[in-house]
Design a protein around this motif. Structure first.
Motif, mmCIF file in Angstrom:
data_model
loop_
_atom_site.group_PDB
_atom_site.id
_atom_site.type_symbol
_atom_site.label_atom_id
_atom_site.label_comp_id
_atom_site.label_asym_id
_atom_site.label_seq_id
_atom_site.Cartn_x
_atom_site.Cartn_y
_atom_site.Cartn_z
ATOM 1 N N ASP A 5 0.832 -1.212 0.000
ATOM 2 C CA ASP A 5 0.000 0.000 0.000
ATOM 3 C C ASP A 5 0.866 1.262 0.000
ATOM 4 N N GLN A 6 1.942 1.244 0.766
ATOM 5 C CA GLN A 6 2.846 2.386 0.811
ATOM 6 C C GLN A 6 3.489 2.634 -0.555
ATOM 7 N N LYS A 8 2.221 1.783 -3.443
ATOM 8 C CA LYS A 8 1.191 2.286 -4.351
ATOM 9 C C LYS A 8 0.949 3.778 -4.135
ATOM 10 N N ASN A 9 1.021 4.237 -2.874
ATOM 11 C CA ASN A 9 0.841 5.654 -2.582
ATOM 12 C C ASN A 9 2.006 6.482 -3.120
ATOM 13 N N PRO A 12 1.984 5.878 -7.839
ATOM 14 C CA PRO A 12 0.653 5.463 -8.298
ATOM 15 C C PRO A 12 0.623 4.973 -9.755
#
Length: 108
Positions: A5-6, A8-9, A12
């Protein structure tokens, strides 16, 4: 928040590449008949022989090279057979099953 998730942030637009394990499975043609894994002694030394592959010869050579490097042993490819120095039937069978092959143990 986990690492994926990190990432992807932070990135992006990044599209992750498929893993090498998925590529390795798709490189070699799989067959219906099992590969025969047998044990012999030649000149008093143990060897493991793999035969019965019905795909392309180049695929079988790639498989031979990969097995030899993973096991860190010598071997050869002759007459549509992979010959591995030493008795590595169990390890070879595990590697081939992970790749999706059917393997049959013969002898000993």
């Amino acid at each position: 928040m986990d690492l994926q998730d990190q990432l992807k942030n932070l990135f992006p637009d990044h599209v992750p590449e498929p893993s090498k394990e998925e590529d390795a499975k798709s490189d070699i043609w799989l067959q219906d008949e099992p590969i025969i894994c047998k044990y012999e002694k030649r000149k008093g030394k143990p060897i493991t022989i793999l035969e019965g592959y019905t795909g392309a010869t180049d695929d079988f050579k790639k498989l031979a090279k990969e097995l030899k490097t993973k096991l860190s042993v010598g071997g050869s490819f002759k007459d549509d057979k992979i010959i591995i120095q030493g008795d590595y039937r169990d390890k070879i069978m595990d590697i081939l099953k992970d790749k999706g092959f059917k393997v049959k143990r013969v002898g000993g």
